[in-house]
Design a protein around this motif. Sequence first.
Motif, PDB file in Angstrom:
ATOM      1  N   LEU A   1       0.840  -1.199   0.000  1.00 41.71           N
ATOM      2  CA  LEU A   1       0.000   0.000   0.000  1.00 41.71           C
ATOM      3  C   LEU A   1       0.878   1.253   0.000  1.00 41.71           C
ATOM      4  O   LEU A   1       1.998   1.232   0.515  1.00 41.71           O
ATOM      5  CB  LEU A   1      -0.895   0.036   1.232  1.00 41.71           C
ATOM      6  CG  LEU A   1      -1.981  -1.030   1.363  1.00 41.71           C
ATOM      7  CD1 LEU A   1      -2.711  -0.867   2.694  1.00 41.71           C
ATOM      8  CD2 LEU A   1      -2.954  -0.957   0.201  1.00 41.71           C
TER       9      LEU A   1
ATOM     10  N   ASP B   1       0.295   5.319   1.058  1.00 37.16           N
ATOM     11  CA  ASP B   1      -0.536   6.398   1.603  1.00 37.16           C
ATOM     12  C   ASP B   1      -2.025   6.045   1.641  1.00 37.16           C
ATOM     13  O   ASP B   1      -2.874   6.735   1.052  1.00 37.16           O
ATOM     14  CB  ASP B   1      -0.325   7.682   0.792  1.00 37.16           C
ATOM     15  CG  ASP B   1       1.074   8.254   0.971  1.00 37.16           C
ATOM     16  OD1 ASP B   1       1.658   8.056   2.050  1.00 37.16           O
ATOM     17  OD2 ASP B   1       1.579   8.887   0.025  1.00 37.16           O
ATOM     18  N   PRO B   2      -2.389   4.957   2.342  1.00 40.27           N
ATOM     19  CA  PRO B   2      -3.821   4.661   2.468  1.00 40.27           C
ATOM     20  C   PRO B   2      -4.533   5.774   3.233  1.00 40.27           C
ATOM     21  O   PRO B   2      -3.924   6.501   4.024  1.00 40.27           O
ATOM     22  CB  PRO B   2      -3.830   3.354   3.278  1.00 40.27           C
ATOM     23  CG  PRO B   2      -2.544   3.379   4.041  1.00 40.27           C
ATOM     24  CD  PRO B   2      -1.546   4.050   3.137  1.00 40.27           C
TER      25      PRO B   2
ATOM     26  N   MET C   1      -6.291   7.690   5.997  1.00 37.93           N
ATOM     27  CA  MET C   1      -6.129   7.549   7.440  1.00 37.93           C
ATOM     28  C   MET C   1      -7.256   8.269   8.164  1.00 37.93           C
ATOM     29  O   MET C   1      -7.716   9.334   7.731  1.00 37.93           O
ATOM     30  CB  MET C   1      -4.785   8.132   7.880  1.00 37.93           C
ATOM     31  CG  MET C   1      -3.563   7.402   7.330  1.00 37.93           C
ATOM     32  SD  MET C   1      -3.198   5.933   8.313  1.00 37.93           S
ATOM     33  CE  MET C   1      -1.580   5.509   7.669  1.00 37.93           C
TER      34      MET C   1
ATOM     35  N   ILE D   1      -0.258   0.992  12.071  1.00 39.02           N
ATOM     36  CA  ILE D   1      -0.548   0.069  10.979  1.00 39.02           C
ATOM     37  C   ILE D   1      -0.906  -1.283  11.596  1.00 39.02           C
ATOM     38  O   ILE D   1      -0.042  -1.962  12.163  1.00 39.02           O
ATOM     39  CB  ILE D   1       0.651  -0.092  10.021  1.00 39.02           C
ATOM     40  CG1 ILE D   1       1.117   1.269   9.499  1.00 39.02           C
ATOM     41  CG2 ILE D   1       0.264  -1.017   8.880  1.00 39.02           C
ATOM     42  CD1 ILE D   1       0.086   2.036   8.710  1.00 39.02           C
TER      43      ILE D   1
ATOM     44  N   VAL E   1      -3.987  -5.390   8.552  1.00 41.50           N
ATOM     45  CA  VAL E   1      -3.735  -4.807   7.236  1.00 41.50           C
ATOM     46  C   VAL E   1      -2.508  -5.452   6.612  1.00 41.50           C
ATOM     47  O   VAL E   1      -2.487  -5.825   5.429  1.00 41.50           O
ATOM     48  CB  VAL E   1      -3.559  -3.282   7.351  1.00 41.50           C
ATOM     49  CG1 VAL E   1      -3.018  -2.693   6.046  1.00 41.50           C
ATOM     50  CG2 VAL E   1      -4.883  -2.615   7.703  1.00 41.50           C
TER      51      VAL E   1
ATOM     52  N   VAL F   1       3.564  -0.908   3.919  1.00 45.63           N
ATOM     53  CA  VAL F   1       2.791   0.321   3.764  1.00 45.63           C
ATOM     54  C   VAL F   1       3.786   1.465   3.595  1.00 45.63           C
ATOM     55  O   VAL F   1       4.552   1.788   4.515  1.00 45.63           O
ATOM     56  CB  VAL F   1       1.873   0.590   4.968  1.00 45.63           C
ATOM     57  CG1 VAL F   1       1.119   1.904   4.773  1.00 45.63           C
ATOM     58  CG2 VAL F   1       0.885  -0.559   5.156  1.00 45.63           C
TER      59      VAL F   1
ATOM     60  N   LEU G   1       4.600   5.234   3.390  1.00 50.46           N
ATOM     61  CA  LEU G   1       4.008   6.464   3.902  1.00 50.46           C
ATOM     62  C   LEU G   1       4.859   7.658   3.493  1.00 50.46           C
ATOM     63  O   LEU G   1       6.093   7.625   3.605  1.00 50.46           O
ATOM     64  CB  LEU G   1       3.898   6.428   5.432  1.00 50.46           C
ATOM     65  CG  LEU G   1       2.956   5.390   6.054  1.00 50.46           C
ATOM     66  CD1 LEU G   1       3.030   5.481   7.570  1.00 50.46           C
ATOM     67  CD2 LEU G   1       1.527   5.582   5.570  1.00 50.46           C
TER      68      LEU G   1
ATOM     69  N   ARG H   1      -3.438   8.242  13.891  1.00 56.87           N
ATOM     70  CA  ARG H   1      -4.095   7.992  12.616  1.00 56.87           C
ATOM     71  C   ARG H   1      -3.907   6.512  12.285  1.00 56.87           C
ATOM     72  O   ARG H   1      -2.851   5.920  12.560  1.00 56.87           O
ATOM     73  CB  ARG H   1      -3.509   8.859  11.509  1.00 56.87           C
ATOM     74  CG  ARG H   1      -3.447  10.338  11.848  1.00 56.87           C
ATOM     75  CD  ARG H   1      -4.812  10.952  11.991  1.00 56.87           C
ATOM     76  NE  ARG H   1      -5.473  11.082  10.698  1.00 56.87           N
ATOM     77  CZ  ARG H   1      -6.731  11.470  10.536  1.00 56.87           C
ATOM     78  NH1 ARG H   1      -7.479  11.741  11.598  1.00 56.87           N
ATOM     79  NH2 ARG H   1      -7.243  11.601   9.333  1.00 56.87           N
TER      80      ARG H   1
ATOM     81  N   PRO I   1      -5.189   3.343   9.207  1.00 56.22           N
ATOM     82  CA  PRO I   1      -5.857   3.166   7.914  1.00 56.22           C
ATOM     83  C   PRO I   1      -7.358   2.950   8.059  1.00 56.22           C
ATOM     84  O   PRO I   1      -7.811   2.170   8.910  1.00 56.22           O
ATOM     85  CB  PRO I   1      -5.167   1.929   7.326  1.00 56.22           C
ATOM     86  CG  PRO I   1      -3.816   1.934   7.935  1.00 56.22           C
ATOM     87  CD  PRO I   1      -4.034   2.422   9.346  1.00 56.22           C
TER      88      PRO I   1
ATOM     89  N   LEU J   1     -10.513  -0.396   4.237  1.00 55.74           N
ATOM     90  CA  LEU J   1     -10.270  -0.256   2.806  1.00 55.74           C
ATOM     91  C   LEU J   1     -11.483  -0.692   1.991  1.00 55.74           C
ATOM     92  O   LEU J   1     -12.118  -1.706   2.307  1.00 55.74           O
ATOM     93  CB  LEU J   1      -9.050  -1.083   2.393  1.00 55.74           C
ATOM     94  CG  LEU J   1      -7.728  -0.690   3.052  1.00 55.74           C
ATOM     95  CD1 LEU J   1      -6.626  -1.630   2.603  1.00 55.74           C
ATOM     96  CD2 LEU J   1      -7.371   0.742   2.737  1.00 55.74           C
TER      97      LEU J   1
END
Length: 380
Positions: A60, A62-63, A65, A94, A98, A105, A107, A199, A201, A204
């Motif tokens: 992933l 920048d999912p 948040m 995270i 996920v 992930v 970021l 923050r 995720p 989704l």
Amino acid sequence: MRRTTPLLSLLSLLILGACESEDFSDGLGLGPSEEPSVQCVVPTAQLFDGGPGKDGIPALTDPAMVGPQDPEAEWLEPQDRVVGLVVDGQAFAIPHAVSWWHEIVNLNVRGHTLAVTYCPLTGSSLAFDRQVVGGDEFGVSGLLYQSNLVLYNRSTRESLWSQMGRVEVCGVDPDMALPMVPVFEMTWEGWRTLHPETRVPAHLPGADQLFGLYQYPYGDYEESEFIFFPVNNADDRRPPKERVLGIPGGERALPGSSPGTEAGGGESVAFPFGELDGLGPVAAVHTQARGEPVVVFWSREWQGAAAFRPVLDGEPLTFRATDATIVDEATGSEWRLDGQASSGPLAGHRLPPVAEAYVAFWFAWGAFHPESRLWTGEES
């Protein structure tokens, strides 16, 4: 409790009968025709095809948040494990749930390019600064080394990187270290209590259909002694899937590349969760790691351990555990699992974390650190 995917279905999915990868570079931009030529610092016969293939497990970037109270965060359960980090004062988490399905992930936050990684097969949580590859995103290569995640960087000249080895293992500059970013692994309840502004995720889109509300896909893997892929060293001093907080002794750990040593020198040490739990609901353990004093904090409630330098403004501190809190002997201030003083004269101050410390399954730690010191429960 979160549901799991039947193990037989998983075995079929991962094609666990896959043989050793003879052409490990296929499709990874690692062909030898370009200059400079590709080099590897690990035996290529020990790079195994995990089954899904390159990007078959989609990383992933920048999912979206949200905050803990947002309806899009309601899918998380209090005991779910998360990998937490703080970037310029902003906390992020995270969840393992996920990472079971994405493993990486990427970021881009506050000018920082980070990769938060979790390998479900080795239970290892590490975060890296992507500036070492010019800010390139990392993807899942589909290969495994010592049963552990092998990343690749998405650029015109891709390289392979070992998550637990923490270096480039195949590419144009093998043995280049991946700078680590401090992370804290604990339950979601623990992290959101410490960082209510964190923050996380959002749920989704399509996760219900694709991942069944993030069902654990590996059956009873975390409880069994079964290991899917070969490792060089089997260390039976602890149960194979017991979680440990490990502090590497040097910049990298690649079994077989430099027997008995780690780049940068120093002795590795592992703190088994079972031994830490034997000290009580909370614990503070003083010892030595990487040639310097360290203190390890433990919380039974939040199932987390973290390592810090016991120094504040140049002055050493000594910690002890009371019934439910950790205090320093100099001021009596109370300290949280993430190394921040929550009350007393030092309230608001933070201990410097040991950036290299991370949590993994014992079998994996023993594979990457075959001569690691095993902390056996004594406070020093």
